[in-house]
Enzyme design. Structure first.
Site, PDB file in Angstrom:
ATOM      1  N   THR A 125       0.823  -1.204   0.000  1.00 34.36           N
ATOM      2  CA  THR A 125       0.000   0.000   0.000  1.00 34.36           C
ATOM      3  C   THR A 125       0.861   1.260   0.000  1.00 34.36           C
ATOM      4  O   THR A 125       1.984   1.250   0.524  1.00 34.36           O
ATOM      5  CB  THR A 125      -0.915   0.001   1.247  1.00 34.36           C
ATOM      6  OG1 THR A 125      -1.441   1.314   1.451  1.00 34.36           O
ATOM      7  CG2 THR A 125      -0.154  -0.387   2.516  1.00 34.36           C
ATOM      8  N   ASP A 126       0.291   2.347  -0.526  1.00 28.82           N
ATOM      9  CA  ASP A 126       1.010   3.635  -0.479  1.00 28.82           C
ATOM     10  C   ASP A 126       1.132   4.156   0.957  1.00 28.82           C
ATOM     11  O   ASP A 126       1.910   5.069   1.221  1.00 28.82           O
ATOM     12  CB  ASP A 126       0.324   4.676  -1.384  1.00 28.82           C
ATOM     13  CG  ASP A 126      -1.111   5.001  -0.982  1.00 28.82           C
ATOM     14  OD1 ASP A 126      -1.663   4.342  -0.069  1.00 28.82           O
ATOM     15  OD2 ASP A 126      -1.694   5.915  -1.591  1.00 28.82           O
ATOM     16  N   GLU A 127       0.354   3.543   1.886  1.00 24.31           N
ATOM     17  CA  GLU A 127       0.390   4.038   3.271  1.00 24.31           C
ATOM     18  C   GLU A 127       1.744   3.784   3.927  1.00 24.31           C
ATOM     19  O   GLU A 127       2.041   4.365   4.973  1.00 24.31           O
ATOM     20  CB  GLU A 127      -0.754   3.425   4.087  1.00 24.31           C
ATOM     21  CG  GLU A 127      -2.102   3.790   3.494  1.00 24.31           C
ATOM     22  CD  GLU A 127      -3.298   3.498   4.383  1.00 24.31           C
ATOM     23  OE1 GLU A 127      -3.150   3.508   5.613  1.00 24.31           O
ATOM     24  OE2 GLU A 127      -4.385   3.271   3.827  1.00 24.31           O
TER      25      GLU A 127
HETATM   26  P1  NAD Z   1     -10.012  -6.943   2.770  1.00 26.28           P
HETATM   27  O1  NAD Z   1      -9.943  -6.658   4.232  1.00 26.28           O
HETATM   28  O2  NAD Z   1     -11.252  -6.630   2.004  1.00 26.28           O
HETATM   29  O3  NAD Z   1      -9.714  -8.497   2.530  1.00 26.28           O
HETATM   30  C1  NAD Z   1      -8.720  -9.193   3.211  1.00 26.28           C
HETATM   31  C2  NAD Z   1      -8.926 -10.686   2.956  1.00 26.28           C
HETATM   32  O4  NAD Z   1      -7.846 -11.397   3.600  1.00 26.28           O
HETATM   33  C3  NAD Z   1     -10.219 -11.242   3.523  1.00 26.28           C
HETATM   34  O5  NAD Z   1     -10.827 -12.125   2.606  1.00 26.28           O
HETATM   35  C4  NAD Z   1      -9.771 -12.013   4.764  1.00 26.28           C
HETATM   36  O6  NAD Z   1     -10.620 -13.103   5.102  1.00 26.28           O
HETATM   37  C5  NAD Z   1      -8.400 -12.475   4.335  1.00 26.28           C
HETATM   38  N1  NAD Z   1      -7.507 -12.728   5.486  1.00 26.28           N
HETATM   39  C6  NAD Z   1      -7.292 -11.917   6.555  1.00 26.28           C
HETATM   40  N2  NAD Z   1      -6.443 -12.512   7.412  1.00 26.28           N
HETATM   41  C7  NAD Z   1      -6.098 -13.697   6.854  1.00 26.28           C
HETATM   42  C8  NAD Z   1      -5.233 -14.743   7.253  1.00 26.28           C
HETATM   43  N3  NAD Z   1      -4.549 -14.689   8.409  1.00 26.28           N
HETATM   44  N4  NAD Z   1      -5.093 -15.821   6.444  1.00 26.28           N
HETATM   45  C9  NAD Z   1      -5.787 -15.895   5.281  1.00 26.28           C
HETATM   46  N5  NAD Z   1      -6.632 -14.938   4.852  1.00 26.28           N
HETATM   47  C10 NAD Z   1      -6.770 -13.852   5.634  1.00 26.28           C
HETATM   48  O7  NAD Z   1      -8.740  -6.210   2.160  1.00 26.28           O
HETATM   49  P2  NAD Z   1      -8.551  -5.508   0.727  1.00 26.28           P
HETATM   50  O8  NAD Z   1      -9.015  -4.108   0.817  1.00 26.28           O
HETATM   51  O9  NAD Z   1      -9.049  -6.383  -0.342  1.00 26.28           O
HETATM   52  O10 NAD Z   1      -6.962  -5.460   0.657  1.00 26.28           O
HETATM   53  C11 NAD Z   1      -6.230  -6.559   0.124  1.00 26.28           C
HETATM   54  C12 NAD Z   1      -4.745  -6.230   0.170  1.00 26.28           C
HETATM   55  O11 NAD Z   1      -4.489  -5.036  -0.569  1.00 26.28           O
HETATM   56  C13 NAD Z   1      -4.235  -5.972   1.596  1.00 26.28           C
HETATM   57  O12 NAD Z   1      -2.952  -6.557   1.690  1.00 26.28           O
HETATM   58  C14 NAD Z   1      -4.142  -4.459   1.672  1.00 26.28           C
HETATM   59  O13 NAD Z   1      -3.112  -4.073   2.561  1.00 26.28           O
HETATM   60  C15 NAD Z   1      -3.794  -4.100   0.232  1.00 26.28           C
HETATM   61  N6  NAD Z   1      -4.236  -2.765  -0.219  1.00 26.28           N
HETATM   62  C16 NAD Z   1      -5.538  -2.379  -0.057  1.00 26.28           C
HETATM   63  C17 NAD Z   1      -5.939  -1.130  -0.549  1.00 26.28           C
HETATM   64  C18 NAD Z   1      -7.375  -0.673  -0.445  1.00 26.28           C
HETATM   65  O14 NAD Z   1      -7.676   0.465  -0.806  1.00 26.28           O
HETATM   66  N7  NAD Z   1      -8.305  -1.505   0.023  1.00 26.28           N
HETATM   67  C19 NAD Z   1      -5.017  -0.293  -1.184  1.00 26.28           C
HETATM   68  C20 NAD Z   1      -3.685  -0.740  -1.329  1.00 26.28           C
HETATM   69  C21 NAD Z   1      -3.321  -1.975  -0.852  1.00 26.28           C
HETATM   70  P1  TYD Z   2     -10.603   4.360   4.705  1.00 27.97           P
HETATM   71  O1  TYD Z   2     -11.617   3.945   3.687  1.00 27.97           O
HETATM   72  O2  TYD Z   2     -10.625   3.746   6.055  1.00 27.97           O
HETATM   73  O3  TYD Z   2      -9.170   4.135   4.002  1.00 27.97           O
HETATM   74  P2  TYD Z   2      -7.684   4.611   4.497  1.00 27.97           P
HETATM   75  O4  TYD Z   2      -7.745   5.100   5.875  1.00 27.97           O
HETATM   76  O5  TYD Z   2      -6.909   3.341   4.388  1.00 27.97           O
HETATM   77  O6  TYD Z   2      -7.264   5.658   3.529  1.00 27.97           O
HETATM   78  O7  TYD Z   2     -10.698   5.930   4.889  1.00 27.97           O
HETATM   79  C1  TYD Z   2     -10.529   6.818   3.798  1.00 27.97           C
HETATM   80  C2  TYD Z   2     -10.578   8.228   4.335  1.00 27.97           C
HETATM   81  O8  TYD Z   2     -11.908   8.488   4.828  1.00 27.97           O
HETATM   82  C3  TYD Z   2      -9.651   8.467   5.525  1.00 27.97           C
HETATM   83  O9  TYD Z   2      -9.127   9.797   5.428  1.00 27.97           O
HETATM   84  C4  TYD Z   2     -10.556   8.351   6.734  1.00 27.97           C
HETATM   85  C5  TYD Z   2     -11.891   8.858   6.210  1.00 27.97           C
HETATM   86  N1  TYD Z   2     -13.089   8.275   6.831  1.00 27.97           N
HETATM   87  C6  TYD Z   2     -14.104   9.090   7.341  1.00 27.97           C
HETATM   88  O10 TYD Z   2     -14.009  10.335   7.290  1.00 27.97           O
HETATM   89  N2  TYD Z   2     -15.209   8.505   7.903  1.00 27.97           N
HETATM   90  C7  TYD Z   2     -15.347   7.156   7.994  1.00 27.97           C
HETATM   91  O11 TYD Z   2     -16.376   6.681   8.560  1.00 27.97           O
HETATM   92  C8  TYD Z   2     -14.320   6.313   7.457  1.00 27.97           C
HETATM   93  C9  TYD Z   2     -14.430   4.823   7.515  1.00 27.97           C
HETATM   94  C10 TYD Z   2     -13.205   6.919   6.865  1.00 27.97           C
END
Ligand code: NAD
Ligand code: TYD
Length: 339
Positions: A125-127
């Site tokens: 992630t970019d975080e």
């Molecule tokens: P999500 O929380 O929707 O899904 C996570 C999945 O992983 C779920 O299906 C969960 O059951 C599974 N999981 C959790 N713990 C586990 C374990 N111990 N063993 C096996 N499976 C397990 O997450 P997401 O938003 O789809 O993110 C997926 C990946 O992408 C993560 O690594 C996250 O850090 C990365 N990512 C997410 C975002 C975003 O905007 N959502 C952006 C950049 C990177």
């Molecule tokens: P989020 O979807 O949790 O992603 P991330 O924190 O990984 O970027 O949140 C996106 C942005 O929205 C973040 O600045 C926090 C804000 N936010 C709210 O203002 N209210 C909410 O209820 C949630 C879940 C997030």
């Protein structure tokens, strides 16, 4: 080609499973997922009968289960999406983030070393780069930006990234890492900003905006992220990190207002609530490297992607209703009840 996709019952992982089965119909795709609160087997229903797909319920931290799967499947590649992914939960309870995101990554890579693979890809992630100031729109994260994390979530992801690079340097494991900006699209768990606001607005419930709502995120449609990972697997250089993002910075408050407008709901639903602890101000990706080296460009404009996403939630209540009526409500009450 046999690929293990971990976390494939979650948001991005499930979209990636669909993408791979559609784009590479000759590949075998094995999804390993623990089915935590964020994993949803019903999402994978449409591919369960596909002869090239297998679902295995297991924890990436469970070494015996992971090794057994490698012995059964002899995967060529592993793509690791499995993670605890929500910043607010990591502030409440960091321990499970360290377990899954760091230790689980180590177990998967140990299996890759033991059984041999052609690629281990870490979805990051970019975080991991921390945040940027709002008054310096000229600054972006490049792959050389120092790691500088804010939350237990981002720290655990950064630790995993360092471990992945260490396994490459120390053991020669053929790894790649992608660091993507915020994704949005279908199957996004309702605790995250965009689905939470859509579902609350549909119920005429308050829309809880943290702090002043001016925090900026760089949004990418999930399918564009899936295409980027596919490209990195096939054309990326081993040992390299690729940033993925589409130069689409938006203030939180503007997204919430857009959702209100689209659904015909009044902005009076918006409530400014106590800010998130350590809340990152701005994320912004410089995607020059993946564009120049692999030819990747985002295909979905935010204006189109957000409309598609809102319509998806309007027409897929059957997907999110069981979530918002189950244990998720206890979480919601805990996080937002007295905020
Ligand atoms: P999500 O929380 O929707 O899904 C996570 C999945 O992983 C779920 O299906 C969960 O059951 C599974 N999981 C959790 N713990 C586990 C374990 N111990 N063993 C096996 N499976 C397990 O997450 P997401 O938003 O789809 O993110 C997926 C990946 O992408 C993560 O690594 C996250 O850090 C990365 N990512 C997410 C975002 C975003 O905007 N959502 C952006 C950049 C990177
Ligand atoms: P989020 O979807 O949790 O992603 P991330 O924190 O990984 O970027 O949140 C996106 C942005 O929205 C973040 O600045 C926090 C804000 N936010 C709210 O203002 N209210 C909410 O209820 C949630 C879940 C997030």
């Amino acid at each position: 080609m046999n690929i293990i996709i971990t976390g494939g019952a979650g948001f991005i992982g499930s979209n990636f499973v669909f993408h791979m089965l559609q784009t590479h119909p000759e590949y075998r795709i094995v999804c390993l997922d623990k089915l935590t609160y964020a994993g949803n087997l019903s999402t994978l229903e449409p591919v369960m009968e596909n002869g090239n797909f297998r679902f295995v319920k297991a924890d990436i931290c469970d070494r015996a289960a992971v090794y057994q799967l490698f012995e059964e499947e002899h995967p060529d590649m592993v793509v690791n999406f499995a993670a605890e992914s929500h910043v607010d939960r990591s502030i409440e309870n960091p321990g499970i983030f360290l377990e899954t995101n760091i230790m689980g990554t180590a177990v998967l890579m140990d299996a890759c070393r033991k059984y041999g693979i052609t690629r281990y890809h870490q979805v990051s992630t970019d975080e991991v780069y921390g945040d940027l100031p709002l008054d310096r729109p000229d600054l972006f994260f490049t792959e050389d930006t120092p790691i500088h994390t804010s939350s237990p979530y981002s720290s655990s992801k950064a630790a995993a990234d360092l471990l992945v690079l260490a396994y490459h340097r120390t053991y020669g494991l053929p790894v790649t890492i992608s660091r993507c900006s915020n994704n949005y699209g279908p199957y996004h768990f309702p605790e995250k900003l965009i689905p939470l606001m859509i579902i609350n607005a549909l119920h005429d419930k308050p829309l809880p905006v943290y702090g002043d709502g001016l925090n900026v995120r760089d949004w990418l449609y999930v399918e564009d992220h899936c295409r980027a990972i596919d490209l990195i697997l096939h054309k990326g250089t081993v040992g390299e990190v690729y940033n993925v993002g589409g130069h689409n910075e938006m203030k939180n408050i503007d997204i919430v207002k857009l959702i209100c407008r689209t659904l015909g709901k009044p902005e009076s639903l918006i409530q400014f609530v106590t800010d998130r602890k350590g809340h990152d101000r701005r994320y912004a990706i410089d995607p020059t490297k993946i564009h120049r080296e692999l030819g990747w460009l985002p295909e979905t404009k935010f204006a189109d992607g957000i409309q598609k996403t809102i319509q998806w939630y309007v027409t897929h209540e059957d997907w999110w209703q069981p979530i918002v009526s189950g244990e998720y409500m206890a979480y919601y009450e805990k996080m937002y009840g007295n905020r």
